[in-house]
Write a protein that holds these residues in place. Structure first.
Motif, PDB file in Angstrom:
ATOM      1  N   GLN A  34      24.022  36.053  66.823  1.00 49.49           N
ATOM      2  CA  GLN A  34      23.309  36.875  66.099  1.00 49.49           C
ATOM      3  C   GLN A  34      22.993  36.453  64.773  1.00 49.49           C
ATOM      4  O   GLN A  34      23.655  35.529  64.131  1.00 49.49           O
ATOM      5  CB  GLN A  34      23.904  38.455  66.103  1.00 49.49           C
ATOM      6  CG  GLN A  34      25.261  38.433  65.447  1.00 49.49           C
ATOM      7  CD  GLN A  34      25.931  39.783  65.429  1.00 49.49           C
ATOM      8  OE1 GLN A  34      25.366  40.509  65.900  1.00 49.49           O
ATOM      9  NE2 GLN A  34      27.231  39.764  65.243  1.00 49.49           N
ATOM     10  N   VAL A  35      21.999  36.992  64.115  1.00 51.27           N
ATOM     11  CA  VAL A  35      21.651  36.830  62.717  1.00 51.27           C
ATOM     12  C   VAL A  35      21.649  38.035  61.969  1.00 51.27           C
ATOM     13  O   VAL A  35      21.732  39.315  62.532  1.00 51.27           O
ATOM     14  CB  VAL A  35      20.233  36.417  62.664  1.00 51.27           C
ATOM     15  CG1 VAL A  35      19.967  35.149  63.281  1.00 51.27           C
ATOM     16  CG2 VAL A  35      18.954  37.398  62.850  1.00 51.27           C
ATOM     17  N   VAL A  36      21.867  37.897  60.733  1.00 49.61           N
ATOM     18  CA  VAL A  36      22.222  39.219  59.752  1.00 49.61           C
ATOM     19  C   VAL A  36      21.161  39.379  58.979  1.00 49.61           C
ATOM     20  O   VAL A  36      20.871  38.402  57.985  1.00 49.61           O
ATOM     21  CB  VAL A  36      23.568  39.076  59.058  1.00 49.61           C
ATOM     22  CG1 VAL A  36      23.887  40.296  58.272  1.00 49.61           C
ATOM     23  CG2 VAL A  36      24.578  38.521  60.074  1.00 49.61           C
ATOM     24  N   ARG A  37      20.526  40.651  58.920  1.00 51.51           N
ATOM     25  CA  ARG A  37      19.371  40.755  57.803  1.00 51.51           C
ATOM     26  C   ARG A  37      20.022  41.760  56.674  1.00 51.51           C
ATOM     27  O   ARG A  37      20.687  42.578  56.884  1.00 51.51           O
ATOM     28  CB  ARG A  37      18.218  41.510  58.398  1.00 51.51           C
ATOM     29  CG  ARG A  37      17.049  41.835  57.822  1.00 51.51           C
ATOM     30  CD  ARG A  37      15.839  42.393  58.668  1.00 51.51           C
ATOM     31  NE  ARG A  37      14.675  42.255  58.044  1.00 51.51           N
ATOM     32  CZ  ARG A  37      13.867  43.239  57.818  1.00 51.51           C
ATOM     33  NH1 ARG A  37      14.069  44.522  58.217  1.00 51.51           N
ATOM     34  NH2 ARG A  37      12.638  43.118  57.454  1.00 51.51           N
ATOM     35  N   ILE A  38      19.921  41.399  55.428  1.00 51.12           N
ATOM     36  CA  ILE A  38      20.621  42.020  54.257  1.00 51.12           C
ATOM     37  C   ILE A  38      19.477  42.255  53.225  1.00 51.12           C
ATOM     38  O   ILE A  38      18.771  41.531  52.808  1.00 51.12           O
ATOM     39  CB  ILE A  38      21.629  41.052  53.747  1.00 51.12           C
ATOM     40  CG1 ILE A  38      22.630  41.009  54.878  1.00 51.12           C
ATOM     41  CG2 ILE A  38      22.075  41.640  52.689  1.00 51.12           C
ATOM     42  CD1 ILE A  38      23.362  39.534  54.564  1.00 51.12           C
ATOM     43  N   TRP A  39      19.606  43.448  52.794  1.00 47.45           N
ATOM     44  CA  TRP A  39      18.574  44.008  51.734  1.00 47.45           C
ATOM     45  C   TRP A  39      19.332  43.526  50.335  1.00 47.45           C
ATOM     46  O   TRP A  39      20.365  43.811  50.187  1.00 47.45           O
ATOM     47  CB  TRP A  39      18.264  45.474  51.659  1.00 47.45           C
ATOM     48  CG  TRP A  39      17.551  45.910  50.606  1.00 47.45           C
ATOM     49  CD1 TRP A  39      17.796  46.662  49.747  1.00 47.45           C
ATOM     50  CD2 TRP A  39      16.172  45.736  50.501  1.00 47.45           C
ATOM     51  NE1 TRP A  39      16.823  47.168  48.706  1.00 47.45           N
ATOM     52  CE2 TRP A  39      15.832  46.576  49.142  1.00 47.45           C
ATOM     53  CE3 TRP A  39      14.900  45.104  51.367  1.00 47.45           C
ATOM     54  CZ2 TRP A  39      14.313  46.368  48.909  1.00 47.45           C
ATOM     55  CZ3 TRP A  39      13.840  45.210  50.806  1.00 47.45           C
ATOM     56  CH2 TRP A  39      13.507  45.970  49.817  1.00 47.45           C
ATOM     57  N   THR A  40      18.567  43.003  49.609  1.00 44.37           N
ATOM     58  CA  THR A  40      18.774  42.237  48.348  1.00 44.37           C
ATOM     59  C   THR A  40      17.830  42.692  47.337  1.00 44.37           C
ATOM     60  O   THR A  40      16.866  43.007  47.488  1.00 44.37           O
ATOM     61  CB  THR A  40      19.007  40.815  48.359  1.00 44.37           C
ATOM     62  OG1 THR A  40      17.799  40.174  48.168  1.00 44.37           O
ATOM     63  CG2 THR A  40      20.022  40.363  49.302  1.00 44.37           C
ATOM     64  N   GLU A  41      18.210  42.337  46.007  1.00 39.40           N
ATOM     65  CA  GLU A  41      17.129  42.482  44.866  1.00 39.40           C
ATOM     66  C   GLU A  41      15.887  42.005  45.088  1.00 39.40           C
ATOM     67  O   GLU A  41      14.862  42.100  44.550  1.00 39.40           O
ATOM     68  CB  GLU A  41      17.791  42.486  43.414  1.00 39.40           C
ATOM     69  CG  GLU A  41      17.775  43.603  42.542  1.00 39.40           C
ATOM     70  CD  GLU A  41      18.610  43.492  41.565  1.00 39.40           C
ATOM     71  OE1 GLU A  41      18.820  42.269  40.919  1.00 39.40           O
ATOM     72  OE2 GLU A  41      19.277  44.386  41.111  1.00 39.40           O
ATOM     73  N   ARG A  42      15.859  40.565  45.827  1.00 40.81           N
ATOM     74  CA  ARG A  42      14.546  40.001  45.839  1.00 40.81           C
ATOM     75  C   ARG A  42      14.062  40.340  47.337  1.00 40.81           C
ATOM     76  O   ARG A  42      13.195  39.515  47.797  1.00 40.81           O
ATOM     77  CB  ARG A  42      15.133  38.454  45.716  1.00 40.81           C
ATOM     78  CG  ARG A  42      15.638  37.869  46.979  1.00 40.81           C
ATOM     79  CD  ARG A  42      15.747  36.153  46.596  1.00 40.81           C
ATOM     80  NE  ARG A  42      16.690  35.714  47.577  1.00 40.81           N
ATOM     81  CZ  ARG A  42      16.238  34.689  48.463  1.00 40.81           C
ATOM     82  NH1 ARG A  42      14.949  34.370  48.635  1.00 40.81           N
ATOM     83  NH2 ARG A  42      16.899  34.142  49.276  1.00 40.81           N
ATOM     84  N   GLY A  43      14.663  41.415  47.854  1.00 41.57           N
ATOM     85  CA  GLY A  43      13.924  41.718  49.308  1.00 41.57           C
ATOM     86  C   GLY A  43      14.759  41.574  50.357  1.00 41.57           C
ATOM     87  O   GLY A  43      16.388  41.120  50.009  1.00 41.57           O
ATOM     88  N   TRP A  44      14.454  41.364  51.561  1.00 43.05           N
ATOM     89  CA  TRP A  44      15.311  41.072  52.703  1.00 43.05           C
ATOM     90  C   TRP A  44      15.632  39.663  52.810  1.00 43.05           C
ATOM     91  O   TRP A  44      14.768  38.559  52.557  1.00 43.05           O
ATOM     92  CB  TRP A  44      14.398  41.414  54.118  1.00 43.05           C
ATOM     93  CG  TRP A  44      14.313  43.078  54.194  1.00 43.05           C
ATOM     94  CD1 TRP A  44      13.200  43.811  54.261  1.00 43.05           C
ATOM     95  CD2 TRP A  44      15.426  44.121  54.680  1.00 43.05           C
ATOM     96  NE1 TRP A  44      13.684  45.019  54.578  1.00 43.05           N
ATOM     97  CE2 TRP A  44      14.921  45.250  54.631  1.00 43.05           C
ATOM     98  CE3 TRP A  44      16.846  43.882  54.857  1.00 43.05           C
ATOM     99  CZ2 TRP A  44      15.625  46.249  55.012  1.00 43.05           C
ATOM    100  CZ3 TRP A  44      17.423  44.723  55.347  1.00 43.05           C
ATOM    101  CH2 TRP A  44      16.724  46.123  55.415  1.00 43.05           C
ATOM    102  N   VAL A  45      16.865  39.503  52.936  1.00 47.84           N
ATOM    103  CA  VAL A  45      17.411  37.852  53.116  1.00 47.84           C
ATOM    104  C   VAL A  45      17.936  37.848  54.535  1.00 47.84           C
ATOM    105  O   VAL A  45      18.653  38.782  54.894  1.00 47.84           O
ATOM    106  CB  VAL A  45      18.208  37.462  52.183  1.00 47.84           C
ATOM    107  CG1 VAL A  45      19.087  36.139  52.397  1.00 47.84           C
ATOM    108  CG2 VAL A  45      17.565  37.419  50.832  1.00 47.84           C
ATOM    109  N   VAL A  46      17.541  36.909  55.464  1.00 46.44           N
ATOM    110  CA  VAL A  46      18.069  36.870  56.713  1.00 46.44           C
ATOM    111  C   VAL A  46      19.093  35.544  56.968  1.00 46.44           C
ATOM    112  O   VAL A  46      18.680  34.431  56.645  1.00 46.44           O
ATOM    113  CB  VAL A  46      16.818  36.529  57.572  1.00 46.44           C
ATOM    114  CG1 VAL A  46      17.588  36.544  59.229  1.00 46.44           C
ATOM    115  CG2 VAL A  46      15.909  37.658  57.587  1.00 46.44           C
ATOM    116  N   LEU A  47      20.151  35.898  57.087  1.00 46.93           N
ATOM    117  CA  LEU A  47      21.361  34.732  57.432  1.00 46.93           C
ATOM    118  C   LEU A  47      20.979  34.218  58.697  1.00 46.93           C
ATOM    119  O   LEU A  47      21.423  35.063  59.671  1.00 46.93           O
ATOM    120  CB  LEU A  47      22.853  35.345  57.206  1.00 46.93           C
ATOM    121  CG  LEU A  47      23.158  35.567  55.493  1.00 46.93           C
ATOM    122  CD1 LEU A  47      24.620  36.052  55.747  1.00 46.93           C
ATOM    123  CD2 LEU A  47      22.669  34.530  54.758  1.00 46.93           C
TER     124      LEU A  47
END
Ligand SMILES: [Zn+2]
Ligand SMILES: [Zn+2]
Length: 273
Positions: free
Chosen positions: A176-189
């Motif tokens: 699985q991959v992880v999608r995370i909301w950050t100050e620069r938008g969505w980042v996907v690990l």
């Protein structure tokens, strides 16, 4: 939606390697990228998530990876006590992502149904498919299932606002991959859905693969989850990550990178703020 701070902690490396070890069909004589090994931390005032747990010293020695620091100790660099972590996401159960689970006695482990089924089922009768797994890591996680310490996800799951899990398979039965909301938008690990930038960007699969079709589809999924921006996809093993992203402080240069900052920002600029 409150953004997460997002960190990559580099804990091991492997090299030298050939292109053939990094890309299916790659030249076995050509020098390829080394691999760096990471765990990731997503941190916000209300929640802390550790994403993957790395490997033990003993496993690193036996498998000839160069361990730089055990992740359970490395998280302390970010003022996190490993014994107090409540949520750990396991992208998959390979030895370099799901070791040392006993160092986190208060954690609940988030994993895909299909990864647990894969790592404990008939595919593990294949020497090729099981070689990325340490059986004791898998057994430990089975014990955690029986102790109410595992939260299963089926395909897509929102764990909290701003953080979701997405099964892509490909590399293993239930990666699985992880999608995370950050100050620069969505980042996907991406973790091992793409070991290197070259894999996802060139649609060139890494040789450690269970299903090539799912791996190729996973590249498209990564791009979609990152809303079409490659700068928002973070590969699982690429040494370029440490070069592209700034350290949170001068002391942590080469050890920790901030992924919630745009790539290309110079560490010196960051520590000046
Ligand atoms: Zn893997
Ligand atoms: Zn890996």
């Amino acid at each position: 939606m409150q953004p997460f701070e997002l960190f990559a902690i580099r804990y091991a490396r492997n090299g030298p390697r050939t292109t053939g070890q990094n890309i299916i069909g790659g030249d076995i004589h050509e020098t390829g990228s080394d691999l760096d090994f990471f765990v990731w931390v997503a941190k916000r005032s209300d929640r802390v998530f550790l994403i993957d747990t790395g490997m033990s010293e003993e496993t690193a020695r036996r498998r000839r990876d160069e361990l730089i620091r055990v992740p359970a100790d490395a998280v302390k660099l970010l003022d996190i006590d490993p014994t107090k972590i409540e949520d750990i996401i396991l992208t998959h159960l390979h030895y370099d992502h799901a070791g040392t689970l006993s160092r986190y006695p208060n954690a609940r482990f988030h994993i895909q149904d299909s990864e647990m089924a894969y790592a404990t089922g008939r595919c593990m009768c294949s020497r090729l498919l099981r070689r990325g797994y340490e059986v004791e890591d898998v057994v430990h996680l089975v014990r955690c299932v029986h102790a109410d310490k595992v939260a299963f996800a089926d395909e897509n799951a929102e764990i909290t606002s701003g953080l979701s899990l997405h099964r892509v398979g490909g590399h293993t039965g239930g990666s699985q991959v992880v999608r995370i909301w950050t100050e620069r938008g969505w980042v996907v690990l991406a973790s091992d859905a793409s070991h290197l930038y070259a894999n996802v960007r060139n649609h060139a699969p890494f040789p450690s693969v269970y299903r090539v079709d799912e791996m190729m589809e996973g590249y498209a999924t990564l791009h979609r989850l990152a809303e079409g921006s490659w700068d928002h996809v973070i590969p699982g093993h690429d040494p370029l990550v440490m070069q592209l992203y700034p350290a949170p402080s001068r002391e942590l240069e080469g050890i920790v990178a901030r992924l919630d900052e745009p790539p290309g920002a110079r560490p010196s600029a960051r520590s000046a703020t």
